[in-house]
Scaffold this motif. Structure first.
Motif, PDB file in Angstrom:
ATOM      1  N   ASP A  12      47.330  37.635  27.295  1.00 15.84           N
ATOM      2  CA  ASP A  12      48.200  38.803  27.412  1.00 15.84           C
ATOM      3  C   ASP A  12      47.444  40.046  26.962  1.00 15.84           C
ATOM      4  OD1 ASP A  12      50.340  37.327  28.334  1.00 15.84           O
ATOM      5  OD2 ASP A  12      51.179  37.033  26.343  1.00 15.84           O
ATOM      6  N   ASN A  13      46.658  39.887  25.916  1.00 15.90           N
ATOM      7  CA  ASN A  13      45.875  40.978  25.379  1.00 15.90           C
ATOM      8  C   ASN A  13      44.496  40.401  25.054  1.00 15.90           C
ATOM      9  OD1 ASN A  13      44.682  42.990  23.869  1.00 15.90           O
ATOM     10  ND2 ASN A  13      46.576  43.540  22.830  1.00 15.90           N
ATOM     11  N   PRO A  14      43.448  40.799  25.770  1.00 22.91           N
ATOM     12  CA  PRO A  14      42.134  40.190  25.554  1.00 22.91           C
ATOM     13  C   PRO A  14      41.497  40.511  24.209  1.00 22.91           C
ATOM     14  CG  PRO A  14      41.974  41.999  27.114  1.00 22.91           C
ATOM     15  CD  PRO A  14      43.433  41.811  26.815  1.00 22.91           C
ATOM     16  N   CYS A  15      42.038  41.458  23.462  1.00 21.95           N
ATOM     17  CA  CYS A  15      41.513  41.784  22.141  1.00 21.95           C
ATOM     18  C   CYS A  15      42.143  40.822  21.134  1.00 21.95           C
ATOM     19  CB  CYS A  15      41.851  43.222  21.774  1.00 21.95           C
ATOM     20  SG  CYS A  15      41.370  43.644  20.080  1.00 21.95           S
ATOM     21  N   PRO A  16      41.351  39.932  20.511  1.00 22.41           N
ATOM     22  CA  PRO A  16      41.928  38.929  19.606  1.00 22.41           C
ATOM     23  C   PRO A  16      42.740  39.527  18.461  1.00 22.41           C
ATOM     24  CG  PRO A  16      39.612  38.454  20.009  1.00 22.41           C
ATOM     25  CD  PRO A  16      39.901  39.791  20.627  1.00 22.41           C
ATOM     26  N   ILE A  17      42.271  40.600  17.872  1.00 17.74           N
ATOM     27  CA  ILE A  17      42.983  41.177  16.730  1.00 17.74           C
ATOM     28  C   ILE A  17      44.344  41.716  17.162  1.00 17.74           C
ATOM     29  CG2 ILE A  17      42.956  43.051  15.035  1.00 17.74           C
ATOM     30  CD1 ILE A  17      39.907  42.592  14.860  1.00 17.74           C
ATOM     31  N   ARG A  18      44.374  42.503  18.220  1.00 18.63           N
ATOM     32  CA  ARG A  18      45.657  43.045  18.684  1.00 18.63           C
ATOM     33  C   ARG A  18      46.584  41.934  19.146  1.00 18.63           C
ATOM     34  NH1 ARG A  18      43.098  47.811  21.619  1.00 18.63           N
ATOM     35  NH2 ARG A  18      43.123  46.348  23.335  1.00 18.63           N
ATOM     36  N   ASP A  19      46.028  40.945  19.847  1.00 12.94           N
ATOM     37  CA  ASP A  19      46.850  39.858  20.379  1.00 12.94           C
ATOM     38  C   ASP A  19      47.541  39.101  19.254  1.00 12.94           C
ATOM     39  OD1 ASP A  19      47.868  38.261  22.505  1.00 12.94           O
ATOM     40  OD2 ASP A  19      46.377  36.734  22.039  1.00 12.94           O
ATOM     41  N   VAL A  20      46.813  38.748  18.211  1.00 15.26           N
ATOM     42  CA  VAL A  20      47.393  37.990  17.099  1.00 15.26           C
ATOM     43  C   VAL A  20      48.272  38.883  16.229  1.00 15.26           C
ATOM     44  CG1 VAL A  20      46.862  36.666  15.014  1.00 15.26           C
ATOM     45  CG2 VAL A  20      45.555  36.267  17.106  1.00 15.26           C
ATOM     46  N   LEU A  21      47.804  40.080  15.895  1.00 14.75           N
ATOM     47  CA  LEU A  21      48.586  40.958  15.026  1.00 14.75           C
ATOM     48  C   LEU A  21      49.878  41.434  15.676  1.00 14.75           C
ATOM     49  CD1 LEU A  21      45.929  43.068  13.116  1.00 14.75           C
ATOM     50  CD2 LEU A  21      47.208  41.079  12.335  1.00 14.75           C
ATOM     51  N   ASP A  22      49.876  41.572  17.005  1.00 19.01           N
ATOM     52  CA  ASP A  22      51.115  41.941  17.685  1.00 19.01           C
ATOM     53  C   ASP A  22      52.203  40.912  17.409  1.00 19.01           C
ATOM     54  OD1 ASP A  22      50.142  44.262  18.753  1.00 19.01           O
ATOM     55  OD2 ASP A  22      49.890  43.479  20.785  1.00 19.01           O
ATOM     56  N   ARG A  23      51.824  39.658  17.335  1.00 17.26           N
ATOM     57  CA  ARG A  23      52.818  38.605  17.115  1.00 17.26           C
ATOM     58  C   ARG A  23      53.162  38.444  15.645  1.00 17.26           C
ATOM     59  NH1 ARG A  23      54.803  34.517  20.282  1.00 17.26           N
ATOM     60  NH2 ARG A  23      54.617  36.162  21.797  1.00 17.26           N
TER      61      ARG A  23
END
Length: 122
Positions: A12-23
């Motif tokens: 959904d978001n290829p940036c690991p930090i944003r992808d995990v922190l969004d959740r």
């Protein structure tokens, strides 16, 4: 998309930090994970422990955490059905860095609150 081969999976978001922190950066996920730290709990136990979360929000948060692999949900074929939640290995592995963040927030909360008050006075 659970049956989709890993090599064709689109994040959904290829940036690991944003992808995990969004959740996990939402209002409730960290609190639910911390509440599950001691062990398996049922939905109503989580409601009581957390206190100010609605049933709908707890349900949604648990579904998201299950979807991301932090939590497992086990339904027992009883009447009425018994449903239990527990942390997965991934969920437990997240507790250490999360606890460091919680400790940092506890240590610096007063300083942050004072900075906010100074900012609002200016």
């Amino acid at each position: 998309m659970p049956n989709q081969p890993l090599e064709s999976f689109e994040y959904d978001n290829p940036c690991p930090i944003r992808d995990v922190l969004d959740r996990i950066g939402d209002q409730w996920s960290v609190l639910v994970l911390l509440t599950l730290q001691p062990g398996t709990q049922r939905f109503n136990e989580l409601m009581r422990e957390i206190g100010d979360i609605s049933k709908q929000m707890l349900s949604r948060t648990l579904k998201h955490l299950e979807q991301d692999g932090f939590v497992t949900r086990t339904v027992y074929p009883e009447v009425p059905p018994r449903v239990e939640y527990r942390l997965t290995e991934l969920g437990h592995s997240f507790l250490e860095p999360m606890q460091a963040l919680v400790n940092w927030a506890d240590s610096h909360h007063r300083t942050i609150a004072e900075a906010r008050r100074r900012y609002n006075r200016e």
